[in-house]
Design a protein around this motif. Sequence first.
Motif, PDB file in Angstrom:
ATOM      1  N   PHE A   1      54.217  13.159  35.027  1.00 32.49           N
ATOM      2  CA  PHE A   1      54.897  12.496  33.923  1.00 32.49           C
ATOM      3  C   PHE A   1      55.756  11.337  34.419  1.00 32.49           C
ATOM      4  CE2 PHE A   1      58.761  12.009  31.386  1.00 32.49           C
ATOM      5  CZ  PHE A   1      58.207  11.608  30.179  1.00 32.49           C
ATOM      6  N   VAL A   2      56.494  11.548  35.495  1.00 35.80           N
ATOM      7  CA  VAL A   2      57.367  10.502  36.025  1.00 35.80           C
ATOM      8  C   VAL A   2      56.544   9.293  36.468  1.00 35.80           C
ATOM      9  CG1 VAL A   2      58.918   9.904  37.927  1.00 35.80           C
ATOM     10  CG2 VAL A   2      59.278  12.014  36.644  1.00 35.80           C
ATOM     11  N   ASP A   3      55.400   9.523  37.086  1.00 36.78           N
ATOM     12  CA  ASP A   3      54.537   8.415  37.500  1.00 36.78           C
ATOM     13  C   ASP A   3      54.088   7.606  36.282  1.00 36.78           C
ATOM     14  OD1 ASP A   3      54.744   9.052  40.154  1.00 36.78           O
ATOM     15  OD2 ASP A   3      52.809  10.082  40.276  1.00 36.78           O
ATOM     16  N   GLU A   4      53.662   8.298  35.222  1.00 38.03           N
ATOM     17  CA  GLU A   4      53.214   7.609  34.008  1.00 38.03           C
ATOM     18  C   GLU A   4      54.370   6.873  33.341  1.00 38.03           C
ATOM     19  OE1 GLU A   4      51.474  10.687  31.673  1.00 38.03           O
ATOM     20  OE2 GLU A   4      49.660  10.844  32.925  1.00 38.03           O
ATOM     21  N   LEU A   5      55.542   7.497  33.335  1.00 39.20           N
ATOM     22  CA  LEU A   5      56.713   6.860  32.735  1.00 39.20           C
ATOM     23  C   LEU A   5      57.084   5.595  33.493  1.00 39.20           C
ATOM     24  CD1 LEU A   5      59.087   6.931  30.730  1.00 39.20           C
ATOM     25  CD2 LEU A   5      60.302   8.404  32.355  1.00 39.20           C
ATOM     26  N   ARG A   6      57.056   5.642  34.818  1.00 40.97           N
ATOM     27  CA  ARG A   6      57.396   4.465  35.615  1.00 40.97           C
ATOM     28  C   ARG A   6      56.447   3.301  35.303  1.00 40.97           C
ATOM     29  NH1 ARG A   6      61.218   5.604  39.475  1.00 40.97           N
ATOM     30  NH2 ARG A   6      61.345   7.765  40.257  1.00 40.97           N
ATOM     31  N   VAL A   7      55.176   3.594  35.115  1.00 40.55           N
ATOM     32  CA  VAL A   7      54.207   2.541  34.779  1.00 40.55           C
ATOM     33  C   VAL A   7      54.578   1.890  33.451  1.00 40.55           C
ATOM     34  CG1 VAL A   7      51.810   2.091  34.138  1.00 40.55           C
ATOM     35  CG2 VAL A   7      52.318   3.530  36.117  1.00 40.55           C
ATOM     36  N   GLU A   8      54.889   2.709  32.441  1.00 31.31           N
ATOM     37  CA  GLU A   8      55.249   2.165  31.125  1.00 31.31           C
ATOM     38  C   GLU A   8      56.536   1.345  31.211  1.00 31.31           C
ATOM     39  OE1 GLU A   8      53.670   2.143  28.152  1.00 31.31           O
ATOM     40  OE2 GLU A   8      51.995   2.900  29.357  1.00 31.31           O
ATOM     41  N   LEU A   9      57.502   1.829  31.948  1.00 27.19           N
ATOM     42  CA  LEU A   9      58.768   1.110  32.053  1.00 27.19           C
ATOM     43  C   LEU A   9      58.602  -0.203  32.815  1.00 27.19           C
ATOM     44  CD1 LEU A   9      61.209   4.065  32.802  1.00 27.19           C
ATOM     45  CD2 LEU A   9      60.907   2.844  30.644  1.00 27.19           C
ATOM     46  N   TYR A  10      57.700  -0.227  33.791  1.00 28.30           N
ATOM     47  CA  TYR A  10      57.434  -1.457  34.546  1.00 28.30           C
ATOM     48  C   TYR A  10      56.901  -2.551  33.618  1.00 28.30           C
ATOM     49  CZ  TYR A  10      55.481  -4.582  38.083  1.00 28.30           C
ATOM     50  OH  TYR A  10      55.174  -5.683  38.845  1.00 28.30           O
TER      51      TYR A  10
ATOM     52  N   LEU B   1      64.312  11.889  36.637  1.00 30.15           N
ATOM     53  CA  LEU B   1      64.571  11.369  35.300  1.00 30.15           C
ATOM     54  C   LEU B   1      66.020  10.885  35.185  1.00 30.15           C
ATOM     55  CD1 LEU B   1      62.686  13.974  33.087  1.00 30.15           C
ATOM     56  CD2 LEU B   1      61.996  11.629  33.621  1.00 30.15           C
ATOM     57  N   ASP B   2      66.942  11.616  35.780  1.00 29.51           N
ATOM     58  CA  ASP B   2      68.337  11.171  35.788  1.00 29.51           C
ATOM     59  C   ASP B   2      68.443   9.792  36.421  1.00 29.51           C
ATOM     60  OD1 ASP B   2      68.374  13.952  35.262  1.00 29.51           O
ATOM     61  OD2 ASP B   2      70.400  14.136  36.064  1.00 29.51           O
ATOM     62  N   ASP B   3      67.765   9.624  37.556  1.00 24.56           N
ATOM     63  CA  ASP B   3      67.844   8.359  38.286  1.00 24.56           C
ATOM     64  C   ASP B   3      67.223   7.213  37.489  1.00 24.56           C
ATOM     65  OD1 ASP B   3      69.015   9.798  40.326  1.00 24.56           O
ATOM     66  OD2 ASP B   3      67.171   9.972  41.501  1.00 24.56           O
ATOM     67  N   ILE B   4      66.098   7.489  36.831  1.00 23.51           N
ATOM     68  CA  ILE B   4      65.456   6.442  36.012  1.00 23.51           C
ATOM     69  C   ILE B   4      66.372   6.026  34.868  1.00 23.51           C
ATOM     70  CG2 ILE B   4      63.569   5.997  34.395  1.00 23.51           C
ATOM     71  CD1 ILE B   4      61.802   7.765  36.186  1.00 23.51           C
ATOM     72  N   LEU B   5      66.941   7.005  34.172  1.00 26.74           N
ATOM     73  CA  LEU B   5      67.826   6.693  33.050  1.00 26.74           C
ATOM     74  C   LEU B   5      69.047   5.911  33.522  1.00 26.74           C
ATOM     75  CD1 LEU B   5      68.803   6.878  30.166  1.00 26.74           C
ATOM     76  CD2 LEU B   5      69.598   9.218  30.624  1.00 26.74           C
ATOM     77  N   HIS B   6      69.623   6.321  34.633  1.00 26.96           N
ATOM     78  CA  HIS B   6      70.789   5.614  35.153  1.00 26.96           C
ATOM     79  C   HIS B   6      70.435   4.167  35.484  1.00 26.96           C
ATOM     80  CE1 HIS B   6      74.255   5.228  38.212  1.00 26.96           C
ATOM     81  NE2 HIS B   6      74.753   5.171  36.999  1.00 26.96           N
ATOM     82  N   GLY B   7      69.256   3.947  36.042  1.00 29.26           N
ATOM     83  CA  GLY B   7      68.818   2.586  36.345  1.00 29.26           C
ATOM     84  C   GLY B   7      68.659   1.738  35.095  1.00 29.26           C
ATOM     85  N   ILE B   8      68.129   2.331  34.018  1.00 31.36           N
ATOM     86  CA  ILE B   8      67.980   1.603  32.750  1.00 31.36           C
ATOM     87  C   ILE B   8      69.350   1.192  32.215  1.00 31.36           C
ATOM     88  CG2 ILE B   8      67.295   1.832  30.325  1.00 31.36           C
ATOM     89  CD1 ILE B   8      65.029   3.694  31.289  1.00 31.36           C
ATOM     90  N   LEU B   9      70.300   2.114  32.277  1.00 29.05           N
ATOM     91  CA  LEU B   9      71.642   1.823  31.768  1.00 29.05           C
ATOM     92  C   LEU B   9      72.326   0.732  32.584  1.00 29.05           C
ATOM     93  CD1 LEU B   9      72.829   5.471  31.035  1.00 29.05           C
ATOM     94  CD2 LEU B   9      72.093   3.751  29.366  1.00 29.05           C
ATOM     95  N   ILE B  10      72.165   0.781  33.895  1.00 28.86           N
ATOM     96  CA  ILE B  10      72.757  -0.250  34.757  1.00 28.86           C
ATOM     97  C   ILE B  10      72.171  -1.623  34.433  1.00 28.86           C
ATOM     98  CG2 ILE B  10      72.865  -1.094  37.133  1.00 28.86           C
ATOM     99  CD1 ILE B  10      73.142   1.811  38.035  1.00 28.86           C
ATOM    100  N   ASP B  11      70.846  -1.679  34.286  1.00 34.76           N
ATOM    101  CA  ASP B  11      70.195  -2.950  33.937  1.00 34.76           C
ATOM    102  C   ASP B  11      70.675  -3.449  32.584  1.00 34.76           C
ATOM    103  OD1 ASP B  11      68.801  -2.801  36.297  1.00 34.76           O
ATOM    104  OD2 ASP B  11      66.921  -2.105  35.388  1.00 34.76           O
ATOM    105  N   GLY B  12      70.848  -2.508  31.633  1.00 38.30           N
ATOM    106  CA  GLY B  12      71.316  -2.896  30.305  1.00 38.30           C
ATOM    107  C   GLY B  12      72.733  -3.419  30.306  1.00 38.30           C
TER     108      GLY B  12
END
Length: 207
Positions: free
Chosen positions: A74-83, A133-144
């Motif tokens: 799931f994380v691999d697929e999510l990373r592709v979509e977020l990219y 997932l925590d790390d991905i979400l934190h990265g999104i928030l930092i970018d935002g």
Amino acid sequence: MPRVTGGSLEAHRRDARARAFDAFARLMYERGYDAITLADIAETAGMARTSMYNYYPTKEALLVDYTAAEMARFVDELRVELYRTPDPVDRLRTFVRQQLEYLATHHLPPGPALRDVLSSDAFRSISEHAQALDDILHGILIDGAATKAFPQTIVDDPATVSLVLACITSGAARTDTESKGGGDAHGGPDARIEATVQFVLRAVGAG
């Protein structure tokens, strides 16, 4: 020694693991984690009970391995979509929606409920897989925050990540109830998913 299929011992192991995962997922959806046994899973997978025990000595061991494999995929697929999604607000939408859609069809016990059915070591192992997932979400928030899409105070709050993930878990549980015929005044699972997405965006102050 179980009969080897698939041309090699390694291929046989992959096939047995895949069948065990498929049976486990189906039975967990139909009956719930507490109501199934390794013997049930072996029968559904078309495996001898002793063969199942060779791979997984306990149901807990199977759950941990299944969760790790599913989480990695799931994380691999999510990373592709977020990219593919440069805007931080849209990335957060994708982050929430992808998880809700996944959890609507992959009925793992919610995080808090796992504490009641697993040993502390097993729960800790699964929690470590969820750290991605925590790390991905934190990265999104930092970018935002860098683009003023989210307030810096929200990003700096150490509770934000855990609260957002709790909203997703709650939304997933409600959507799961609807998918099993529980009904809902909000228009069904799709509407519940969208409502959860919008709630999370408001909660983080998406501008």
